[in-house]
Each structure stands twice: as C-alpha cells, then as structure tokens.
Design a protein around this motif. Structure first.
Motif, short mmCIF file in Angstrom:
data_model
loop_
_atom_site.label_atom_id
_atom_site.label_comp_id
_atom_site.label_asym_id
_atom_site.label_seq_id
_atom_site.Cartn_x
_atom_site.Cartn_y
_atom_site.Cartn_z
N THR A 1 1.40 12.40 -1.01
CA THR A 1 0.48 11.37 -0.54
C THR A 1 0.04 11.67 0.88
O THR A 1 0.72 12.39 1.63
N ILE B 1 -2.71 10.92 -7.97
CA ILE B 1 -2.84 10.80 -6.53
C ILE B 1 -4.08 11.55 -6.06
O ILE B 1 -4.32 12.68 -6.46
N GLY C 1 -0.84 0.87 -12.01
CA GLY C 1 -0.95 1.35 -10.65
C GLY C 1 -1.17 0.29 -9.59
O GLY C 1 -1.30 0.61 -8.41
N THR C 2 -1.21 -0.97 -9.98
CA THR C 2 -1.41 -2.07 -9.04
C THR C 2 -0.20 -2.99 -9.07
O THR C 2 0.38 -3.22 -10.13
N THR D 1 5.83 6.02 -1.55
CA THR D 1 5.59 7.17 -2.42
C THR D 1 5.46 8.43 -1.58
O THR D 1 4.72 8.46 -0.59
N SER E 1 -5.22 13.02 -2.82
CA SER E 1 -4.72 13.34 -1.49
C SER E 1 -5.67 14.32 -0.80
O SER E 1 -6.25 15.20 -1.43
N SER F 1 0.80 -1.22 0.00
CA SER F 1 0.00 0.00 0.00
C SER F 1 0.83 1.27 0.00
O SER F 1 0.31 2.36 -0.26
N GLN F 2 2.15 1.16 0.28
CA GLN F 2 2.98 2.36 0.37
C GLN F 2 3.37 2.90 -1.00
O GLN F 2 3.71 4.08 -1.13
N TRP F 3 3.38 2.04 -2.04
CA TRP F 3 3.75 2.47 -3.39
C TRP F 3 2.47 2.87 -4.12
O TRP F 3 1.64 2.03 -4.41
N GLN F 4 2.34 4.15 -4.41
CA GLN F 4 1.14 4.67 -5.06
C GLN F 4 1.48 5.21 -6.44
O GLN F 4 2.64 5.49 -6.75
N THR F 5 0.44 5.37 -7.25
CA THR F 5 0.62 5.75 -8.65
C THR F 5 -0.28 6.93 -8.99
O THR F 5 -1.43 6.99 -8.53
#
Length: 431
Positions: free
Chosen positions: A402, A83, A245-246, A113, A85, A76-80
């Motif tokens: 993020t 964003i 993104g996944t 991210t 926010s 879950s920490q790596w986002q694409t």
C-alpha cells in the motif's frame, strides 16, 4: 480466567452452555429448547464436497437478522485487494515495527494494511495487515464478509470473544476466525500488536504430508476450538463489518454473541506453534521451506497455494557439508515474513521482532553478507536454533504494498545494502 476447549482440526464439534440446548436427531426442530432460534452458518458452498464442507448450526437468543441499517464506517488504513499503489516495485522491502497509536484504539481501528494481492470480489488472493490495540472492544463487535482472518500475535496476549465461545491467544500461538463469524478482541495484559493475514480464497486446511506419512507437521489433535459461551446483554452496541472492501457499522440493541449451543465444522480455532513437529534434513542440503507449512489455502492449480502459512521454529540443524542458512533464491511464490521473537537465522541484523519483510515473485534474496561469511566458515557440529520464531505468508500472487506502507517511517531505505558487500570469490585456477 478458566476456558475450556474442544480439540481436533475441522472436526464436527458440538458444545452447549445450557443442558439440552442442542436438538437431538435433527438440526431445526419446530421449537428449540429455551426459546432459542436455529440458524445455519456456512463458510463454504452448500454443495462443497463432504471433506471440504464447513457449516455450523447455531442456537441463539436472537437471529442475526435482527440488526439496524448499515452505514459506511471510516477506517482508511484497512484496504482490500485489488490494491492500486503508486509505488509498485520488484525491490526487496523491510519494515521496522510500525508506530504505535497515541489515541485509544481497539483491534479493528488499529488494523493497517501492508500489502495485498488478488481480488476479494472473486475470492482470490490475500492481504497482509499489522494491528495495534491499546483498548479492548467493549460495545463494538465485528465480522468480515471478505475473508478468513489468520491472526498472529507478537506482543501480549489477546482474548477473542466469538459467537462460538472464547479463545485466549498469546504470542507463539495463532488464531483463525472463519469468514463471517462475529467477534470482539479484548486485551489481557497490556497493549497488543501483531500480524493478520486476510485470506480471500479457500479456507485454510492442513497440508498433505506426502512421503512423510501419517505423523509430523501440525497434528489435528493440537487445534483447539472454543466451548459454547454466550452473552445475554442488551444496550446500545455497534456491529462493524467489512463487506466488498468497505467497512460498515450498524446499531444493534443486543450482544450478537448470544449463541447458547452450536454443532458443526466451521468455528474459530487456535494453535500453539510450539507443537509443530518440524521435519528437516539428517544428511545434507537445506530443504525447501514448504516442509514448515502449518496451514494452506489451496488454489485452482494443484501444488500452488493461494496462501501457505509457514513457520521457522526452534529446531536442530545437523546437515553435513552444507551451507545451513537458506540458500540464495528467486521464487515463483511471493514471501511476506514477520518475526515473533528472537533472531531469524538468515538475517541477524535489522530484522527485529515486530518487523516485516517482503520478497515478491522473482525478487532475489537470501542471507545477508555477514551471515554468509559466518556460515561458510562455521564448524559443522549439530546446532540448536533456540528462542526464535519467524513466519511467512507465502502466496502464488505478487503482493502489492500500500502507499501507506511505502511512505511509512518504519520502511528501511537501506535494506538491500545487506547484500552489497558480498565479495567476489571466484577463482578459475583454484577448485
């Protein structure tokens, strides 16, 4: 460990780990030597102009299609981008080094991210990440279908095992892994941390030199590519990938780093930042930071980059009758900065190695108050900026932090205070 390298930025390189593994006169013969499979790898469109076209022919033990079904892999920490926010703000932001993991964590597990812009699906923009790892990737391999990875180590060296060979990279060097290349990251001399820019846009290239002419900045010859090296390993492995993104994982029964020979222009490379030939003023004024651009990802607007990778290396400053730190400024471009070592000349307090700052589009920033006072009254002799290396990921698109980055204990709540004690110096009766 003895590693051999090929030189030259974006050259048509060729390398083979076994004699005569590379076909001669054609790329896809009816039968390849040693029973290898021919596989073409493209990181640009087939019809991209010759100067920009990047493809590589791989001669491998098994084709890449031989892999199990992909299933979502939780990270879950790596986002694409894009964003979403809750805390978007024009305020300047700065972070101390992010907390280290307590559990065993490899490079992909430790990716966090910090901010992103654009949209990976439309191949526009970039994301900025922070990585930690306290263990090597052993039975895990990874590729990123969303973007090219620019890796900037800050603490301890890493060893990248890639499809095209091995590259050892230490702080003060950078590593670029093209979109789609499979690799794993191993530790060399202890836990690692650093920065990553995930480039969704056009592949990084050397900037034009313009009036500087034929020499200066980063020179083609100083970019190093791996020589062919392969694993012939069978077992129960995991192939991780990032797509749309996944993050996903699939079972694979052999090492995907089984390329015995390769030829082409799309391959991982590294660069030693100390080889950058900095240009600077020898008369007056502080030039624009664009003169320190190492690599650029162009956008569809000429002269306005999707991403510029800029460094502030050791150098001489000799400008006459000039305020030498960066001037106060507001930019169309958005700036994400990191510090590899030493002190950055505009921020002598609070910006530490392993830290980060973000000054978005039109957010005013510049030297802290103490730096302004010192530079305004300094004796202007030739000065050597020594033992320092800061860098900037600069983009035409605003960075969206993020929620994780905005709620981190490393975020400095008082960063903007560094300007609050700037005095009013105006006196209408005195020039």
């Amino acid at each position: 460990m003895s590693l051999t390298y090929l030189t030259g930025f974006n050259n048509e390189h060729e390398s083979q780990a076994l004699p005569n593994a590379l076909p001669q006169g054609q790329f896809s013969p009816q039968q390849c030597s040693y029973g290898l499979y021919a596989e073409q790898f493209n990181s640009t469109a087939f019809t991209a102009p010759r100067a920009q076209n990047r493809r590589t022919w791989l001669y491998r033990i098994r084709p890449s299609a031989l892999v199990g079904k992909f299933q979502p892999w939780p990270q879950s920490q790596w986002q694409t981008a894009p964003i979403r926010s809750q805390g978007v703000t024009p305020d300047p932001l700065r972070w101390d080094p992010l907390p280290e993991p307590t559990a065993p964590t490899h490079f992909i597990e430790g990716m966090q991210t910090v901010a992103a812009n654009g949209d990976a699906a439309t191949q526009v923009g970039v994301a900025t990440h922070y990585y930690h790892a306290n263990r090597s990737m052993e039975d895990e391999y990874f590729y990123n279908a969303d973007g090219e990875l620019l890796i900037v180590p800050q603490q301890n060296a890493l060893l990248a095992h890639t499809e095209m060979g091995r590259l050892q990279v230490q702080p003060g060097e950078i590593l670029v892994i093209p979109r789609g290349v499979k690799f794993q990251i191993k530790l060399v001399d202890g836990p690692i941390r650093g920065y990553v820019c995930e480039n969704y846009g056009a592949p990084l290239q050397l900037p034009e030199r313009g009036p500087v002419g034929a020499n200066g900045y980063a020179n083609d010859r100083d970019f190093l590519y791996p020589s062919a090296w392969f694993e012939e390993r069978e077992g129960d492995f995991k192939l991780l990938c990032k797509f749309a993104g996944t993050l996903f994982q699939a079972d694979i029964k052999h090492s995907p780093l089984d390329v015995v020979a390769w030829v082409g222009r799309s391959a991982p490379y590294k660069y030693d930042l100390s080889r950058f030939n900095a240009m600077n003023t020898v008369t007056y004024d502080h030039p624009d930071p664009s003169i320190f651009t190492v690599l650029t990802s162009p956008s569809d607007s000429e002269g306005t980059a999707n991403l510029d990778f800029v460094i502030f290396p050791p150098r001489w400053m000799v400008a006459e009758h000039t305020f030498r730190p960066p001037w106060y400024h507001r930019n169309l471009m958005s700036e994400f900065m990191g510090l590899i070592e030493g002190v950055y000349d505009a921020k002598e307090k609070g910006f530490v190695p392993g830290g980060m700052s973000l000054h978005n589009c039109m957010t005013p920033h510049g030297p802290e108050a103490d730096v302004f006072e010192k530079a305004s009254n300094a004796e202007l002799a030739p000065q050597r900026y020594q033992d320092t290396m800061a860098f900037m990921f600069e983009s035409r698109y605003p960075f969206i932090p993020t929620d994780n980055a905005l709620s981190s204990t490393a975020l400095q709540s008082d960063y903007a205070h560094c300007w609050h004690n700037l005095p009013k110096l105006f006196n209408s009766t005195q020039r």
